[in-house]
Design a protein around this motif. Structure first.
Motif, PDB file in Angstrom:
ATOM      1  N   ALA A 182      10.456   5.078   6.571  1.00 54.86           N
ATOM      2  CA  ALA A 182      11.723   5.767   6.829  1.00 54.86           C
ATOM      3  C   ALA A 182      12.653   5.679   5.620  1.00 54.86           C
ATOM      4  N   TYR A 183      12.623   4.518   4.953  1.00 54.46           N
ATOM      5  CA  TYR A 183      13.463   4.348   3.766  1.00 54.46           C
ATOM      6  C   TYR A 183      12.938   5.150   2.569  1.00 54.46           C
ATOM      7  N   LEU A 184      11.638   5.165   2.404  1.00 57.46           N
ATOM      8  CA  LEU A 184      11.055   5.790   1.204  1.00 57.46           C
ATOM      9  C   LEU A 184      10.967   7.312   1.321  1.00 57.46           C
ATOM     10  N   GLU A 185      10.757   7.785   2.523  1.00 57.46           N
ATOM     11  CA  GLU A 185      10.534   9.225   2.727  1.00 57.46           C
ATOM     12  C   GLU A 185      11.546  10.113   1.995  1.00 57.46           C
ATOM     13  N   PRO A 186      12.845   9.902   2.192  1.00 57.28           N
ATOM     14  CA  PRO A 186      13.807  10.783   1.520  1.00 57.28           C
ATOM     15  C   PRO A 186      13.816  10.642  -0.003  1.00 57.28           C
ATOM     16  N   LEU A 187      13.183   9.568  -0.503  1.00 60.85           N
ATOM     17  CA  LEU A 187      13.225   9.318  -1.951  1.00 60.85           C
ATOM     18  C   LEU A 187      11.922   9.716  -2.645  1.00 60.85           C
ATOM     19  N   GLN A 188      11.013  10.317  -1.878  1.00 60.19           N
ATOM     20  CA  GLN A 188       9.666  10.469  -2.442  1.00 60.19           C
ATOM     21  C   GLN A 188       9.594  11.373  -3.662  1.00 60.19           C
ATOM     22  N   ASP A 189      10.533  12.303  -3.796  1.00 57.51           N
ATOM     23  CA  ASP A 189      10.519  13.172  -4.982  1.00 57.51           C
ATOM     24  C   ASP A 189      10.685  12.376  -6.268  1.00 57.51           C
ATOM     25  N   LYS A 190      11.363  11.245  -6.153  1.00 54.54           N
ATOM     26  CA  LYS A 190      11.628  10.437  -7.353  1.00 54.54           C
ATOM     27  C   LYS A 190      10.532   9.405  -7.604  1.00 54.54           C
ATOM     28  N   MET A 191       9.570   9.328  -6.685  1.00 54.02           N
ATOM     29  CA  MET A 191       8.549   8.284  -6.811  1.00 54.02           C
ATOM     30  C   MET A 191       7.390   8.704  -7.716  1.00 54.02           C
ATOM     31  N   SER A 192       6.662   7.712  -8.233  1.00 53.81           N
ATOM     32  CA  SER A 192       5.481   8.001  -9.053  1.00 53.81           C
ATOM     33  C   SER A 192       4.397   8.646  -8.190  1.00 53.81           C
ATOM     34  N   GLU A 193       3.458   9.295  -8.842  1.00 52.22           N
ATOM     35  CA  GLU A 193       2.376   9.988  -8.114  1.00 52.22           C
ATOM     36  C   GLU A 193       1.600   8.995  -7.231  1.00 52.22           C
ATOM     37  N   ASP A 194       1.280   7.854  -7.820  1.00 56.63           N
ATOM     38  CA  ASP A 194       0.520   6.833  -7.077  1.00 56.63           C
ATOM     39  C   ASP A 194       1.267   6.412  -5.813  1.00 56.63           C
ATOM     40  N   SER A 195       2.570   6.222  -5.975  1.00 57.77           N
ATOM     41  CA  SER A 195       3.360   5.754  -4.837  1.00 57.77           C
ATOM     42  C   SER A 195       3.491   6.843  -3.778  1.00 57.77           C
ATOM     43  N   LYS A 196       3.614   8.103  -4.219  1.00 54.40           N
ATOM     44  CA  LYS A 196       3.658   9.214  -3.253  1.00 54.40           C
ATOM     45  C   LYS A 196       2.397   9.202  -2.398  1.00 54.40           C
ATOM     46  N   ARG A 197       1.290   9.004  -3.066  1.00 49.85           N
ATOM     47  CA  ARG A 197       0.007   8.992  -2.367  1.00 49.85           C
ATOM     48  C   ARG A 197      -0.068   7.826  -1.375  1.00 49.85           C
ATOM     49  N   ARG A 198       0.565   6.724  -1.765  1.00 45.60           N
ATOM     50  CA  ARG A 198       0.486   5.526  -0.925  1.00 45.60           C
ATOM     51  C   ARG A 198       1.484   5.522   0.220  1.00 45.60           C
ATOM     52  N   LEU A 199       2.451   6.416   0.144  1.00 46.06           N
ATOM     53  CA  LEU A 199       3.582   6.364   1.078  1.00 46.06           C
ATOM     54  C   LEU A 199       3.145   6.235   2.535  1.00 46.06           C
ATOM     55  N   TYR A 200       2.154   7.044   2.930  1.00 43.81           N
ATOM     56  CA  TYR A 200       1.718   6.968   4.329  1.00 43.81           C
ATOM     57  C   TYR A 200       0.458   6.118   4.499  1.00 43.81           C
ATOM     58  N   GLN A 201      -0.339   6.067   3.418  1.00 48.60           N
ATOM     59  CA  GLN A 201      -1.582   5.296   3.487  1.00 48.60           C
ATOM     60  C   GLN A 201      -1.297   3.796   3.527  1.00 48.60           C
ATOM     61  N   ASN A 202      -0.475   3.363   2.592  1.00 40.96           N
ATOM     62  CA  ASN A 202      -0.265   1.929   2.415  1.00 40.96           C
ATOM     63  C   ASN A 202       1.094   1.704   1.765  1.00 40.96           C
ATOM     64  N   PRO A 203       2.171   1.951   2.517  1.00 42.04           N
ATOM     65  CA  PRO A 203       3.511   1.931   1.920  1.00 42.04           C
ATOM     66  C   PRO A 203       3.883   0.572   1.315  1.00 42.04           C
ATOM     67  N   LEU A 204       3.301  -0.518   1.836  1.00 41.75           N
ATOM     68  CA  LEU A 204       3.644  -1.828   1.281  1.00 41.75           C
ATOM     69  C   LEU A 204       3.248  -1.941  -0.187  1.00 41.75           C
ATOM     70  N   ARG A 205       2.225  -1.171  -0.535  1.00 41.28           N
ATOM     71  CA  ARG A 205       1.754  -1.189  -1.926  1.00 41.28           C
ATOM     72  C   ARG A 205       2.800  -0.621  -2.885  1.00 41.28           C
ATOM     73  N   VAL A 206       3.638   0.283  -2.369  1.00 37.16           N
ATOM     74  CA  VAL A 206       4.691   0.864  -3.223  1.00 37.16           C
ATOM     75  C   VAL A 206       5.611  -0.247  -3.732  1.00 37.16           C
ATOM     76  N   LEU A 207       5.749  -1.291  -2.921  1.00 39.33           N
ATOM     77  CA  LEU A 207       6.667  -2.375  -3.260  1.00 39.33           C
ATOM     78  C   LEU A 207       6.323  -3.069  -4.566  1.00 39.33           C
ATOM     79  N   ASP A 208       5.034  -3.153  -4.863  1.00 35.92           N
ATOM     80  CA  ASP A 208       4.710  -3.877  -6.104  1.00 35.92           C
ATOM     81  C   ASP A 208       4.218  -2.936  -7.200  1.00 35.92           C
ATOM     82  N   SER A 209       4.640  -1.690  -7.115  1.00 41.87           N
ATOM     83  CA  SER A 209       4.338  -0.730  -8.183  1.00 41.87           C
ATOM     84  C   SER A 209       4.978  -1.200  -9.488  1.00 41.87           C
ATOM     85  N   LYS A 210       4.272  -0.964 -10.574  1.00 40.61           N
ATOM     86  CA  LYS A 210       4.816  -1.392 -11.861  1.00 40.61           C
ATOM     87  C   LYS A 210       5.607  -0.272 -12.548  1.00 40.61           C
ATOM     88  N   GLU A 211       5.632   0.915 -11.942  1.00 38.70           N
ATOM     89  CA  GLU A 211       6.337   2.055 -12.539  1.00 38.70           C
ATOM     90  C   GLU A 211       7.851   1.865 -12.398  1.00 38.70           C
TER      91      GLU A 211
END
Ligand code: ATP
Ligand code: MG
Length: 430
Positions: A182-211
């Motif tokens: 819910a928090y990340l959804e509105p911000l997804q345009d600003k996210m890296s490609e990898d994180s966009k892909r992970r948003l629904y698959q494995n959102p916790l992974r976005v937390l430790d993105s190095k981008e």
């Protein structure tokens, strides 16, 4: 064309291998003190052991060394130690009443990941890991963490940071997952490609993105700590209290997740800011609790805790911190033989001394005595025995203490009978 080793692999040659043996031995001694027993599983497994349904982590999606064998089985070289050990635990029913509870095992061996090789990142690398099955007690989490920390302190490595977090139980994690999406959804345009892909698959992974763009976003993300149910919060509180009781410093990083999906409750990393890693903080050890994995691999519900440490990174850290390892590569005796006539006798001598428990080498190339002495020095020989035709005829031999330079001629028979007496005598005189 001369062949070379595959990309991302290393030959560990004599001269280097002693350091490997040392860090392995320190681990074995440590595990003995903690009543942890070794397990050895195959280095390849059925693909499904490592890749379970729904696992969307990089290790499983991108880094697997998998192939179909001649019997058309989907096989993978193991990328990590936990799932193979869990597979063995289930296969041999080690959860049964005949076995210890908790069942504590360790492994040391190669792992394989198809990654971009760089400092401390290889395609064949080595891990030392521990898995402990059957205890829900937070004391087991803390025992695991302190075992890992003690390993580094026994190796003499300082400047380490312990970072912990909790992922809660299934229920807590599910609620957190929803809040995070819910928090990340509105911000997804600003996210890296990898994180966009992970948003629904494995959102916790976005937390430790190095981008950098992701880092900015997750800085204000909701914290897992606010979504823990009572049980999960209590477990984490007990872990923290026990760490404090043991005077173990820690940092909580609520954005820390792990590279594998099976973790819950306590997770931890031990980081080094050693020069070895170009000033970047690098994880030298990581682990946590994985209460659902045994069940996922066909066993009963067995709460478990484990960690793994990368040997290459341990060695890089030891090197960067100039830590001298107590490695003894000395030789007790080098036998200098002068002339082909003594070839058989020096062979017999070498074997007899080794039989008495000494580390012994001799010349095989019929070289001049000077060259043989040079080799003796190169090999750090404590003593040199010199035998020529003259000595052989008199049934004598020359014994030299290489540290003091002291020499004496002794009966050949005394070497065969009891070299230890001569050895001790000459060491005392020194
Ligand atoms: P990273 O974030 O560095 O990729 P990871 O989360 O993939 O690490 P784990 O799967 O937790 O690492 O493995 C535990 C330890 O194994 C790491 O902390 C590291 O020391 C080591 N390790 C992991 N991958 C490699 C590799 N490719 N080469 C060398 N060591 C590795
Ligand atoms: Mg990785």
């Amino acid at each position: 064309m001369a062949l070379q080793k595959p990309k991302g692999t290393q030959d560990i040659l004599p001269g280097k291998v002693e350091a490997w043996q040392y860090v392995e031995q320190v681990a074995r001694d440590l595990f003995a003190d903690y009543a942890v027993k070794e397990v050895r599983t195959p280095i390849f497994e059925h693909y499904e052991v490592v890749c379970r349904v729904g696992d969307s982590t990089d290790i499983v999606q991108k880094e697997m060394y998998d192939f179909y064998d001649k019997g058309d089985r989907h096989i993978t070289l193991r990328p990590e130690g936990t799932s193979p050990v869990v597979r063995a635990y289930v296969e041999h029913k080690l959860f049964g009443n005949d076995f210890l509870k908790p069942y504590k095992t360790y492994y040391i061996g190669p792992m394989f990941r198809y990654e971009r090789p760089q400092a401390g990142r290889l395609r064949q690398f080595h891990q030392i890991g521990v898995e402990m099955f059957g205890s829900e007690n937070p004391a087991t989490d803390v025992e695991g963490i302190s075992m890992a920390l003690e390993y580094f302190s026994r190796l003499g490595i300082k400047d380490l940071k312990l970072v912990i977090n909790t992922l809660g139980d299934k229920d807590s994690r599910l609620r957190y997952r929803e809040a995070l999406i819910a928090y990340l959804e509105p911000l997804q345009d600003k996210m890296s490609e990898d994180s966009k892909r992970r948003l629904y698959q494995n959102p916790l992974r976005v937390l430790d993105s190095k981008e950098p763009e992701d880092k900015e976003i997750v800085a204000n993300a909701p914290s897992i700590l606010d979504y823990l149910n009572e049980e999960s919060a209590a477990h984490f509180a007990e872990v923290k209290a026990m760490l404090e009781e043991l005077n173990i410093d820690y940092i909580i990083d609520t954005n820390m997740v792990r590279g594998l999906d099976y973790y819950n409750h306590t997770i931890f990393e031990i980081m080094s800011d050693s020069k070895a890693f170009d000033g970047k903080l690098t994880t030298v050890c990581a682990g946590g609790r994985y209460n659902g994995l045994v069940e996922e691999l066909g066993g009963p519900e067995v709460p478990s805790f484990g960690f793994a440490s990368g040997v290459e990174r341990i060695l890089l850290t030891l090197e960067a911190e100039n830590i001298e390892l107590p490695i003894d590569d000395s030789l007790d005796v080098y036998i200098v033989g002068i002339g082909q006539e003594v070839n058989v006798e020096t062979l017999k001598l070498a074997l007899a001394l080794r039989h008495q428990g000494y580390k012994v080498e001799r010349d095989y190339l019929n070289r001049k005595p000077k060259a043989q002495f040079k080799t003796a020095n190169k090999m750090n020989a404590r003593f040199v025995l010199t035998l020529g035709l003259d000595e052989l005829e008199k049934q004598e031999i020359n014994l030299k203490n290489m540290n003091t330079g002291e020499q004496k001629t002794v009966p050949l028979a005394s070497i065969y009978e009891d070299f230890n007496a001569l050895y001790m005598e000459m060491m005392e005189e020194a």
